[in-house]
Design a protein around this motif. Structure first.
Motif, mmCIF file in Angstrom:
data_model
loop_
_atom_site.group_PDB
_atom_site.id
_atom_site.type_symbol
_atom_site.label_atom_id
_atom_site.label_comp_id
_atom_site.label_asym_id
_atom_site.label_seq_id
_atom_site.Cartn_x
_atom_site.Cartn_y
_atom_site.Cartn_z
ATOM 1 N N TYR A 60 0.789 -1.237 0.000
ATOM 2 C CA TYR A 60 0.000 0.000 0.000
ATOM 3 C C TYR A 60 0.820 1.286 0.000
ATOM 4 O O TYR A 60 0.346 2.317 0.455
ATOM 5 N N CYS A 61 2.030 1.254 -0.508
ATOM 6 C CA CYS A 61 2.830 2.482 -0.594
ATOM 7 C C CYS A 61 2.599 3.167 -1.930
ATOM 8 O O CYS A 61 2.326 2.524 -2.941
ATOM 9 N N SER A 77 2.908 4.184 3.210
ATOM 10 C CA SER A 77 3.361 5.573 3.178
ATOM 11 C C SER A 77 3.240 6.161 1.786
ATOM 12 O O SER A 77 3.114 5.444 0.797
ATOM 13 N N ILE A 78 3.308 7.481 1.745
ATOM 14 C CA ILE A 78 3.493 8.205 0.499
ATOM 15 C C ILE A 78 4.919 8.726 0.538
ATOM 16 O O ILE A 78 5.322 9.374 1.499
ATOM 17 N N LYS A 86 5.696 10.243 4.195
ATOM 18 C CA LYS A 86 4.519 10.601 4.974
ATOM 19 C C LYS A 86 3.746 9.317 5.188
ATOM 20 O O LYS A 86 3.254 8.712 4.238
ATOM 21 N N GLN A 87 3.679 8.866 6.435
ATOM 22 C CA GLN A 87 2.982 7.616 6.738
ATOM 23 C C GLN A 87 1.482 7.838 6.609
ATOM 24 O O GLN A 87 0.959 8.885 6.984
ATOM 25 N N ILE A 88 0.784 6.846 6.064
ATOM 26 C CA ILE A 88 -0.674 6.941 5.900
ATOM 27 C C ILE A 88 -1.338 5.786 6.617
ATOM 28 O O ILE A 88 -0.733 4.745 6.849
ATOM 29 N N GLU A 89 -2.583 5.988 6.982
ATOM 30 C CA GLU A 89 -3.371 4.949 7.627
ATOM 31 C C GLU A 89 -3.978 4.039 6.581
ATOM 32 O O GLU A 89 -4.417 4.510 5.537
ATOM 33 N N SER A 92 -7.460 5.003 5.338
ATOM 34 C CA SER A 92 -7.591 6.106 4.389
ATOM 35 C C SER A 92 -7.346 5.628 2.957
ATOM 36 O O SER A 92 -7.778 6.266 2.008
ATOM 37 N N ILE A 93 -6.686 4.502 2.789
ATOM 38 C CA ILE A 93 -6.432 3.957 1.453
ATOM 39 C C ILE A 93 -7.709 3.406 0.871
ATOM 40 O O ILE A 93 -7.989 3.545 -0.307
#
Length: 95
Positions: A60-61, A77-78, A86-89, A92-93
């Motif tokens: 999921y990056c 992350s993005i 920038k880490q993402i949850e 949210s994906i």
């Protein structure tokens, strides 16, 4: 999307399912490093001109256009620029 124009993928790379790889992406090794493993997880997006060099990218990056990744990305992350993360949850994906 762009017929893989200019994409370079090392024979040592392992790429997961459902990945999007745009044109001019390089997935390669640094000959000087001991660790020459490259793993791209599932459901990843590699933007135009991205470079993944001798490291692992988890599921999921999203790697931005012309980003250079030289360190392992262990959490979804993005990534943009030179290993700016920038880490993402995960939630949210899927939204």
């Amino acid at each position: 999307m762009h017929k893989g124009t200019g994409v370079v993928i090392s024979s040592k790379a392992k790429i997961g399912d459902n990945c999007t790889i745009l044109h001019q992406v390089t997935i390669g090794i640094n000959e000087a490093k001991k660790n020459q493993n490259i793993t791209i997880g599932n459901n990843c997006f590699l933007g135009t001109g991205a470079k993944i060099i001798s490291c692992n990218v988890c599921d999921y990056c999203k790697i931005g256009a012309n980003a250079v990744v030289i360190k392992d990305i262990l959490n979804p992350s993005i990534v943009y620029c030179l290993n700016e993360v920038k880490q993402i949850e995960i939630n949210s994906i899927n939204n």
